[in-house]
Design a protein around this motif. Structure first.
Motif, mmCIF file in Angstrom:
data_model
loop_
_atom_site.group_PDB
_atom_site.id
_atom_site.type_symbol
_atom_site.label_atom_id
_atom_site.label_comp_id
_atom_site.label_asym_id
_atom_site.label_seq_id
_atom_site.Cartn_x
_atom_site.Cartn_y
_atom_site.Cartn_z
ATOM 1 N N MET A 171 0.851 -1.168 0.000
ATOM 2 C CA MET A 171 0.000 0.000 0.000
ATOM 3 C C MET A 171 0.897 1.230 0.000
ATOM 4 O O MET A 171 1.788 1.375 0.816
ATOM 5 N N GLY A 172 0.625 2.121 -0.913
ATOM 6 C CA GLY A 172 1.428 3.325 -1.039
ATOM 7 C C GLY A 172 1.031 4.395 -0.044
ATOM 8 O O GLY A 172 0.041 4.277 0.693
ATOM 9 N N ALA A 173 1.800 5.451 -0.037
ATOM 10 C CA ALA A 173 1.561 6.544 0.912
ATOM 11 C C ALA A 173 0.230 7.230 0.628
ATOM 12 O O ALA A 173 -0.486 7.616 1.561
ATOM 13 N N ARG A 174 -0.117 7.385 -0.647
ATOM 14 C CA ARG A 174 -1.379 8.051 -0.995
ATOM 15 C C ARG A 174 -2.574 7.243 -0.491
ATOM 16 O O ARG A 174 -3.528 7.799 0.064
ATOM 17 N N GLN A 175 -2.524 5.920 -0.643
ATOM 18 C CA GLN A 175 -3.627 5.083 -0.176
ATOM 19 C C GLN A 175 -3.738 5.110 1.344
ATOM 20 O O GLN A 175 -4.850 5.144 1.889
ATOM 21 N N ARG A 176 -2.598 5.098 2.038
ATOM 22 C CA ARG A 176 -2.638 5.151 3.500
ATOM 23 C C ARG A 176 -3.204 6.475 3.993
ATOM 24 O O ARG A 176 -3.984 6.512 4.949
ATOM 25 N N LEU A 177 -2.809 7.571 3.343
ATOM 26 C CA LEU A 177 -3.311 8.877 3.743
ATOM 27 C C LEU A 177 -4.807 8.991 3.463
ATOM 28 O O LEU A 177 -5.568 9.513 4.288
ATOM 29 N N ASN A 178 -5.251 8.493 2.307
ATOM 30 C CA ASN A 178 -6.681 8.499 1.996
ATOM 31 C C ASN A 178 -7.457 7.671 3.009
ATOM 32 O O ASN A 178 -8.546 8.076 3.455
ATOM 33 N N SER A 179 -6.922 6.519 3.401
ATOM 34 C CA SER A 179 -7.581 5.671 4.402
ATOM 35 C C SER A 179 -7.681 6.387 5.738
ATOM 36 O O SER A 179 -8.708 6.303 6.426
ATOM 37 N N PHE A 180 -6.616 7.081 6.118
ATOM 38 C CA PHE A 180 -6.629 7.828 7.380
ATOM 39 C C PHE A 180 -7.697 8.916 7.355
ATOM 40 O O PHE A 180 -8.449 9.081 8.318
ATOM 41 N N TYR A 181 -7.784 9.661 6.248
ATOM 42 C CA TYR A 181 -8.793 10.716 6.141
ATOM 43 C C TYR A 181 -10.209 10.145 6.192
ATOM 44 O O TYR A 181 -11.084 10.694 6.857
ATOM 45 N N LEU A 182 -10.442 9.034 5.504
ATOM 46 C CA LEU A 182 -11.780 8.438 5.517
ATOM 47 C C LEU A 182 -12.135 7.898 6.900
ATOM 48 O O LEU A 182 -13.282 8.018 7.335
ATOM 49 N N LEU A 183 -11.158 7.330 7.588
ATOM 50 C CA LEU A 183 -11.408 6.854 8.944
ATOM 51 C C LEU A 183 -11.738 8.026 9.871
ATOM 52 O O LEU A 183 -12.660 7.943 10.686
ATOM 53 N N ALA A 184 -11.009 9.123 9.730
ATOM 54 C CA ALA A 184 -11.273 10.314 10.549
ATOM 55 C C ALA A 184 -12.661 10.871 10.252
ATOM 56 O O ALA A 184 -13.383 11.281 11.174
ATOM 57 N N VAL A 185 -13.059 10.865 8.978
ATOM 58 C CA VAL A 185 -14.397 11.338 8.605
ATOM 59 C C VAL A 185 -15.463 10.476 9.265
ATOM 60 O O VAL A 185 -16.444 10.987 9.822
ATOM 61 N N LEU A 186 -15.272 9.155 9.233
ATOM 62 C CA LEU A 186 -16.266 8.263 9.834
ATOM 63 C C LEU A 186 -16.338 8.430 11.347
ATOM 64 O O LEU A 186 -17.428 8.372 11.929
ATOM 65 N N ILE A 187 -15.203 8.655 11.997
ATOM 66 C CA ILE A 187 -15.211 8.846 13.450
ATOM 67 C C ILE A 187 -15.933 10.139 13.816
ATOM 68 O O ILE A 187 -16.776 10.156 14.716
ATOM 69 N N VAL A 188 -15.622 11.223 13.115
ATOM 70 C CA VAL A 188 -16.269 12.501 13.419
ATOM 71 C C VAL A 188 -17.759 12.426 13.094
ATOM 72 O O VAL A 188 -18.604 12.908 13.860
ATOM 73 N N ALA A 189 -18.107 11.797 11.976
ATOM 74 C CA ALA A 189 -19.524 11.665 11.608
ATOM 75 C C ALA A 189 -20.263 10.788 12.622
ATOM 76 O O ALA A 189 -21.425 11.055 12.947
ATOM 77 N N ALA A 190 -19.589 9.766 13.143
ATOM 78 C CA ALA A 190 -20.214 8.922 14.170
ATOM 79 C C ALA A 190 -20.455 9.707 15.448
ATOM 80 O O ALA A 190 -21.485 9.526 16.115
ATOM 81 N N MET A 191 -19.519 10.578 15.797
ATOM 82 C CA MET A 191 -19.716 11.403 16.991
ATOM 83 C C MET A 191 -20.875 12.369 16.796
ATOM 84 O O MET A 191 -21.688 12.572 17.704
ATOM 85 N N ILE A 192 -20.967 12.968 15.605
ATOM 86 C CA ILE A 192 -22.066 13.898 15.322
ATOM 87 C C ILE A 192 -23.393 13.162 15.306
ATOM 88 O O ILE A 192 -24.371 13.588 15.934
ATOM 89 N N GLY A 193 -23.443 12.045 14.568
ATOM 90 C CA GLY A 193 -24.684 11.271 14.494
ATOM 91 C C GLY A 193 -25.070 10.655 15.823
ATOM 92 O O GLY A 193 -26.259 10.569 16.156
ATOM 93 N N GLY A 194 -24.079 10.224 16.595
ATOM 94 C CA GLY A 194 -24.366 9.633 17.898
ATOM 95 C C GLY A 194 -24.878 10.637 18.903
ATOM 96 O O GLY A 194 -25.759 10.330 19.715
ATOM 97 N N SER A 195 -24.328 11.844 18.854
ATOM 98 C CA SER A 195 -24.797 12.860 19.802
ATOM 99 C C SER A 195 -26.220 13.302 19.486
ATOM 100 O O SER A 195 -26.974 13.640 20.390
#
Length: 63
Positions: free
Chosen positions: A1-25
Motif C-alpha cells: 500500500m502506497g503513501a497516498r492510499q494510507r493517507l486516503n484511508s486515514f482521512y476516511l477513517l477520521a471522517v467516519l469517526i467525526v460523523a459517528a460522533m455527530i450522528g451519535g450525539s
C-alpha cells in the motif's frame, strides 16, 4: 500500500469517526450519513483525499 492510499484511508477513517460522533450525539442515522458525505466531498474537493494520482505522465510508445 502506497503513501497516498494510507493517507486516503486515514482521512476516511477520521471522517467516519467525526460523523459517528455527530450522528451519535444527535441519535440520528441520517445526520451521520449526511455529515459523512459532506465531509468526504469537502476533503476530495480540497485535495486532501486524492482518488487518482496527480502525475499523469504520458508514456511513450516504443517503435
Amino acid at each position: 500500500m502506497g503513501a497516498r492510499q494510507r493517507l486516503n484511508s486515514f482521512y476516511l477513517l477520521a471522517v467516519l469517526i467525526v460523523a459517528a460522533m455527530i450522528g451519535g450525539s444527535a441519535q440520528s442515522w441520517s445526520l451521520f450519513l449526511i455529515s459523512a458525505a459532506v465531509m468526504t466531498v469537502l476533503l476530495i474537493h480540497g485535495g486532501d483525499i486524492r482518488p487518482t494520482s496527480q502525475s499523469r505522465r504520458k508514456t511513450r510508445q516504443r517503435r
